[in-house]
Motif scaffolding. Structure first.
Motif, mmCIF file in Angstrom:
data_model
loop_
_atom_site.group_PDB
_atom_site.id
_atom_site.type_symbol
_atom_site.label_atom_id
_atom_site.label_comp_id
_atom_site.label_asym_id
_atom_site.label_seq_id
_atom_site.Cartn_x
_atom_site.Cartn_y
_atom_site.Cartn_z
ATOM 1 N N SER A 225 1.898 6.380 -0.453
ATOM 2 C CA SER A 225 0.881 6.560 -1.500
ATOM 3 C C SER A 225 1.046 5.524 -2.598
ATOM 4 O O SER A 225 0.050 5.009 -3.142
ATOM 5 C CB SER A 225 0.967 7.979 -2.082
ATOM 6 O OG SER A 225 2.176 8.165 -2.797
ATOM 7 N N TYR A 226 2.293 5.186 -2.912
ATOM 8 C CA TYR A 226 2.525 4.171 -3.937
ATOM 9 C C TYR A 226 2.288 2.771 -3.410
ATOM 10 O O TYR A 226 1.864 1.881 -4.158
ATOM 11 C CB TYR A 226 3.940 4.314 -4.504
ATOM 12 C CG TYR A 226 4.039 5.417 -5.528
ATOM 13 C CD1 TYR A 226 3.709 5.199 -6.857
ATOM 14 C CD2 TYR A 226 4.420 6.709 -5.152
ATOM 15 C CE1 TYR A 226 3.776 6.215 -7.799
ATOM 16 C CE2 TYR A 226 4.490 7.733 -6.080
ATOM 17 C CZ TYR A 226 4.165 7.472 -7.403
ATOM 18 O OH TYR A 226 4.222 8.482 -8.325
ATOM 19 N N LEU A 227 2.553 2.559 -2.133
ATOM 20 C CA LEU A 227 2.241 1.253 -1.548
ATOM 21 C C LEU A 227 0.732 1.005 -1.531
ATOM 22 O O LEU A 227 0.276 -0.117 -1.809
ATOM 23 C CB LEU A 227 2.809 1.176 -0.121
ATOM 24 C CG LEU A 227 4.340 1.135 -0.003
ATOM 25 C CD1 LEU A 227 4.756 1.156 1.463
ATOM 26 C CD2 LEU A 227 4.903 -0.101 -0.695
ATOM 27 N N VAL A 228 -0.033 2.045 -1.218
ATOM 28 C CA VAL A 228 -1.489 1.922 -1.243
ATOM 29 C C VAL A 228 -1.980 1.646 -2.664
ATOM 30 O O VAL A 228 -2.860 0.794 -2.887
ATOM 31 C CB VAL A 228 -2.144 3.195 -0.676
ATOM 32 C CG1 VAL A 228 -3.664 3.166 -0.896
ATOM 33 C CG2 VAL A 228 -1.827 3.351 0.799
ATOM 34 N N LEU A 229 -1.396 2.349 -3.643
ATOM 35 C CA LEU A 229 -1.757 2.124 -5.033
ATOM 36 C C LEU A 229 -1.457 0.680 -5.439
ATOM 37 O O LEU A 229 -2.283 0.009 -6.090
ATOM 38 C CB LEU A 229 -1.007 3.097 -5.941
ATOM 39 C CG LEU A 229 -1.214 2.917 -7.457
ATOM 40 C CD1 LEU A 229 -2.674 3.146 -7.819
ATOM 41 C CD2 LEU A 229 -0.298 3.874 -8.228
ATOM 42 N N ALA A 230 -0.291 0.192 -5.053
ATOM 43 C CA ALA A 230 0.080 -1.186 -5.386
ATOM 44 C C ALA A 230 -0.875 -2.185 -4.734
ATOM 45 O O ALA A 230 -1.275 -3.176 -5.355
ATOM 46 C CB ALA A 230 1.521 -1.459 -4.948
ATOM 47 N N TRP A 231 -1.256 -1.919 -3.484
ATOM 48 C CA TRP A 231 -2.160 -2.828 -2.778
ATOM 49 C C TRP A 231 -3.525 -2.889 -3.472
ATOM 50 O O TRP A 231 -4.063 -3.976 -3.692
ATOM 51 C CB TRP A 231 -2.324 -2.380 -1.327
ATOM 52 C CG TRP A 231 -3.447 -3.078 -0.608
ATOM 53 C CD1 TRP A 231 -4.632 -2.551 -0.235
ATOM 54 C CD2 TRP A 231 -3.485 -4.455 -0.223
ATOM 55 N NE1 TRP A 231 -5.420 -3.490 0.367
ATOM 56 C CE2 TRP A 231 -4.734 -4.680 0.406
ATOM 57 C CE3 TRP A 231 -2.587 -5.511 -0.323
ATOM 58 C CZ2 TRP A 231 -5.110 -5.915 0.909
ATOM 59 C CZ3 TRP A 231 -2.965 -6.752 0.173
ATOM 60 C CH2 TRP A 231 -4.198 -6.943 0.795
#
Length: 435
Positions: A225-231
Motif C-alpha cells: 500500500s505504501y509502495l503504491v502511494l509512493a509510485w
C-alpha cells in the motif's frame, strides 16, 4: 426594510450617474502621512485578474441603507482603503489608509429601456459581461458595486461587485462578505456555515502496521500500500513538473484559438439542488467536491461530444487547474514562473467555495443568490461552484466567442446532475447514510 428612496438628493445623484470610471475620489497622498507596504508576490501575479460577484436581493433597493452598509461594513477594512502605486525604486507598493468616498465606488448604470422591457434577465447579464471590457480606475481602491435596480426571474434587484484579485482570493473575499452579513432569522448573529468536509471509508483510513500475529500476507499488503502511494506520488510530481516545462493540453473546443484576442467574458449561472448533491455524496461515500468534479466532467463530456462529433476518448486530454489557498508567501517569486506556466498549459479553471447554510441579510437587504466568478485568466472557461442555503450555484465565466451556445453548456450541468442522481437512485438504499 425601508421603502424606495428615489426622491432623496443622494439617491438621485447616484442613480443619474453613468458607469464612467473617471470619477475622482479624495485620498491621502502617497507621500507623507500614508503608510506604505510592498505588494506581495501573489498580488503581483494576478495584476490583470478581477473577481466579479453577482448578488441577487429579495427586496426593493433602499439606496441610502445599502450605501451605509457598504460604508460601515466593507469600506472600513484595511485593504479596501488601499491603492497600488509604483515606488521610486520601481516596485509596487500598497498605500494604506486611503480616504474612501463610497459614492465613487457605487455605480448606478442606465440600461437601454427597450432591452430591459424585452428581457430583463438578458439585460442584466449583458451589463455584467460588459464589466470584463471596462478598465478600472486604479487612482482609488480597486473595488466597486454596480447596482442594477431591475427585477429579474431570480431577484428584485442585482448588485455586481468588481474587485481586483490582489485584494484577496475567492475564499477570503467570500469570508469577508459573510462577516459583513447577518442571519435573516436572527440578525444578532452571523450566519451558519457548512462543517468542514470529511472523507470517509476504508480508502481514507490510516493504514496501521499489522501486528506480528497477522501473518506475512497482511504485512506484505501493508508494505505494498505504501509502495503504491509512493509510485502515485512520483507520477504526480513528474506530471506537475512536465506540465510546467513542456506538456500542454492539445487544442480542443474548450480553448482559445491560438490567434484569438482578448474578448468579452460572459458570466452565467444556474441553481442546482444541494440536497441532490448531498444525496450523491452519501451514496458514493465521498465529499461534495468529489460530486461537483464528477458533474463537471459529465457536463463537459456531453458538450464536447455533441459539438465536436468526435467519439474517441483515448486521446482526449482536458485538464483543469484548481487554485488552492496557501497563505504563506515565502519564496513565491520562484513560484511566479510555475503559476504562469500552469495556467497557460491547462484548459479549464475550477473553484468551489462554501457559503452560508441559511438566508442572510447584506447591507439591509435579504440575499437570494451569490454568484462569484473571475475574468483575466487565459482560460476560455472557468467553472465556479458556490453553495448558499439549499442551493448550489454553478457559475460559468466563458469567452462568448468560444462558447456562443453557453446556455446549452449550462443546461449540460443540470442534465448531468439529473442523470447521475438517476443512476445512483438505483443503488441499494441500505448503502445510503444521511448526514
Amino acid at each position: 426594510m425601508g421603502a424606495r428612496t428615489d426622491g432623496t438628493d443622494a439617491s438621485a445623484a447616484l442613480r443619474n450617474r453613468l458607469p464612467g470610471l473617471s470619477i475622482s475620489t479624495s485620498r491621502t497622498p502617497a507621500g507623507r502621512g500614508a503608510a506604505q507596504e510592498p505588494v506581495s508576490p501573489t498580488a503581483r501575479l494576478v495584476k490583470d485578474v478581477y473577481i466579479v460577484v453577482s448578488f441577487g436581493f429579495g427586496a426593493p433597493l433602499d439606496l441610502p441603507v445599502f450605501r451605509d452598509g457598504i460604508q460601515n461594513q466593507l469600506a472600513r477594512y484595511r485593504r479596501f482603503r488601499s491603492i497600488q502605486v509604483m515606488s521610486k525604486e520601481g516596485t509596487l507598493q500598497w498605500v494604506v489608509g486611503t480616504e474612501v468616498n463610497v459614492d465613487s465606488h457605487i455605480i448606478f448604470p442606465t440600461l437601454d429601456p427597450a432591452a430591459v422591457a424585452a428581457d430583463p434577465d438578458k439585460a442584466v447579464e449583458d451589463y455584467v459581461a460588459s464589466l470584463s471590457t471596462l478598465p478600472m480606475d486604479h487612482t482609488r481602491p480597486a473595488w466597486e458595486f454596480h447596482l442594477l435596480d431591475i427585477p429579474t426571474s431570480e431577484a428584485t434587484f442585482t448588485a455586481a461587485a468588481r474587485v481586483h484579485h490582489s485584494f484577496g482570493d475567492g475564499v477570503s473575499l467570500i469570508t469577508l462578505f459573510i462577516a459583513a452579513t447577518r442571519s435573516a432569522a436572527d440578525p444578532t448573529r452571523l450566519p451558519a456555515m457548512l462543517p468542514p468536509p470529511k472523507r470517509k471509508g476504508a480508502i481514507y483510513a490510516l493504514q496501521r502496521r499489522p501486528s506480528p500475529t497477522a501473518g506475512f500476507l497482511a504485512f506484505l499488503v501493508w508494505v505494498c500500500s505504501y509502495l503504491v502511494l509512493a509510485w502515485h506520488t512520483v507520477v504526480d510530481v513528474w506530471s506537475f513538473v512536465a506540465t510546467i516545462v513542456f506538456i500542454r493540453d492539445p487544442p480542443t473546443l474548450f480553448m482559445h484559438a491560438s490567434n484569438s484576442e482578448t474578448r468579452r467574458t460572459r458570466f452565467v449561472h444556474r441553481s442546482l439542488s444541494l440536497d441532490d448533491i448531498k444525496f450523491l455524496k452519501n451514496v458514493m461515500n465521498c465529499t461534495v467536491n468529489d460530486v461537483l468534479v464528477g458533474v463537471t466532467s459529465a457536463a463537459l463530456s456531453q458538450y464536447y461530444f455533441r459539438n465536436s462529433g468526435d467519439t474517441r476518448t483515448s486521446k482526449l486530454c482536458v485538464r483543469s487547474i484548481l487554485i488552492v489557498n496557501l497563505r504563506p508567501t515565502d519564496s513565491l517569486q520562484a513560484g511566479a514562473f510555475i503559476f504562469n506556466r500552469m495556467f497557460k498549459h491547462v484548459s479549464i479553471g475550477f473553484s468551489n467555495v462554501s457559503g452560508p447554510t441559511e438566508q442572510v441579510v447584506f447591507c439591509g437587504h435579504p440575499v437570494k443568490f451569490i454568484a462569484p466568478s473571475v475574468y483575466g485568466p487565459p482560460q476560455a472557461l472557468f467553472v465556479h461552484y458556490q453553495s448558499y442555503g439549499s442551493a448550489m450555484k454553478v457559475i460559468l465565466a466563458v469567452d462568448e466567442a468560444v462558447f456562443p451556445d453557453y446556455i446549452q453548456l449550462l443546461d449540460d450541468f443540470s442534465e448531468s446532475l439529473r442523470l447521475i442522481k438517476g443512476a445512483a437512485s438505483s443503488l441499494s438504499t441500505t448503502s445510503i447514510k444521511n448526514d
